[in-house]
Design a protein around this motif. Structure first.
Motif, PDB file in Angstrom:
ATOM      1  N   ARG A 296      14.968  -3.841  -3.252  1.00 44.49           N
ATOM      2  CA  ARG A 296      13.564  -3.822  -3.664  1.00 44.49           C
ATOM      3  C   ARG A 296      12.616  -4.037  -2.515  1.00 44.49           C
ATOM      4  N   LEU A 297      12.831  -5.121  -1.892  1.00 45.26           N
ATOM      5  CA  LEU A 297      12.215  -5.647  -0.517  1.00 45.26           C
ATOM      6  C   LEU A 297      12.576  -4.785   0.551  1.00 45.26           C
ATOM      7  N   VAL A 298      13.567  -4.252   0.839  1.00 45.71           N
ATOM      8  CA  VAL A 298      13.730  -3.418   1.996  1.00 45.71           C
ATOM      9  C   VAL A 298      13.191  -1.812   1.575  1.00 45.71           C
ATOM     10  N   THR A 299      13.046  -1.564   0.657  1.00 44.77           N
ATOM     11  CA  THR A 299      12.144  -0.416   0.137  1.00 44.77           C
ATOM     12  C   THR A 299      10.656  -0.552   0.507  1.00 44.77           C
ATOM     13  N   PHE A 300      10.236  -1.880   0.055  1.00 45.72           N
ATOM     14  CA  PHE A 300       8.736  -2.223   0.057  1.00 45.72           C
ATOM     15  C   PHE A 300       8.329  -2.393   1.578  1.00 45.72           C
ATOM     16  N   VAL A 301       9.481  -3.104   2.495  1.00 46.11           N
ATOM     17  CA  VAL A 301       8.952  -3.264   3.781  1.00 46.11           C
ATOM     18  C   VAL A 301       9.134  -1.951   4.476  1.00 46.11           C
TER      19      VAL A 301
ATOM     20  N   ALA B 126       1.601   5.601   9.909  1.00 44.17           N
ATOM     21  CA  ALA B 126       0.600   6.570   9.691  1.00 44.17           C
ATOM     22  C   ALA B 126      -0.621   6.381   9.806  1.00 44.17           C
ATOM     23  N   ALA B 127      -0.977   5.118   9.442  1.00 41.91           N
ATOM     24  CA  ALA B 127      -2.460   4.540   9.431  1.00 41.91           C
ATOM     25  C   ALA B 127      -2.964   4.473  11.096  1.00 41.91           C
TER      26      ALA B 127
ATOM     27  N   SER C  22       8.581   1.040   3.423  1.00 41.53           N
ATOM     28  CA  SER C  22       7.187   1.843   2.960  1.00 41.53           C
ATOM     29  C   SER C  22       5.947   1.306   3.519  1.00 41.53           C
ATOM     30  N   LEU C  23       5.811  -0.126   3.671  1.00 47.35           N
ATOM     31  CA  LEU C  23       4.687  -0.597   4.321  1.00 47.35           C
ATOM     32  C   LEU C  23       4.597  -0.336   5.817  1.00 47.35           C
ATOM     33  N   GLY C  24       5.875  -0.449   6.376  1.00 50.54           N
ATOM     34  CA  GLY C  24       6.012  -0.042   7.680  1.00 50.54           C
ATOM     35  C   GLY C  24       5.435   1.420   8.058  1.00 50.54           C
TER      36      GLY C  24
END
Length: 100
Positions: free
Chosen positions: A76-81, A90-91, A83-85
């Motif tokens: 879950r942590l790997v997926t969150f990090v 993209a931003a 996705s945030l990255g």
């Protein structure tokens, strides 16, 4: 000089009815009933304690449970990090394209 003693004479003096039946000393001195009753009452208490321990163990996490949960939390942590990255990249790309 040997510490081994010959017990054959002592064995001959024992009568056949006392061999295997005790000689009135412990545990054959009449205290047996009281001792057995105490053991039976203690066995009931031990059974109650074991039942409580078994109930507690049913709700306690095992090593396998902990490993599975830690692995799930890690992913879950790997997926969150990740996705945030990706969102930050993209931003940054959007801001860089928009500003001239």
């Amino acid at each position: 000089m040997s510490n081994v003693r010959d017990i054959t004479e002592r064995l001959r003096r024992l009568s056949p009815d006392t061999i295997g039946h005790g000689s009135g000393g412990p545990p054959y001195n009449g205290d047996m009933e009281a001792r057995v009753a105490k053991l039976e009452s203690t066995a009931a208490e031990i059974r109650d304690r074991l039942t409580k321990i078994e109930v507690r163990l049913d709700t306690t996490a095992t090593k396998e449970d902990l490993h599975r949960e830690m692995s799930a939390q890690t992913w879950r942590l790997v997926t969150f990090v990740s996705s945030l990255g990706a969102a930050l990249v993209a931003a940054t790309f959007f801001i860089a394209r928009s500003v001239h």
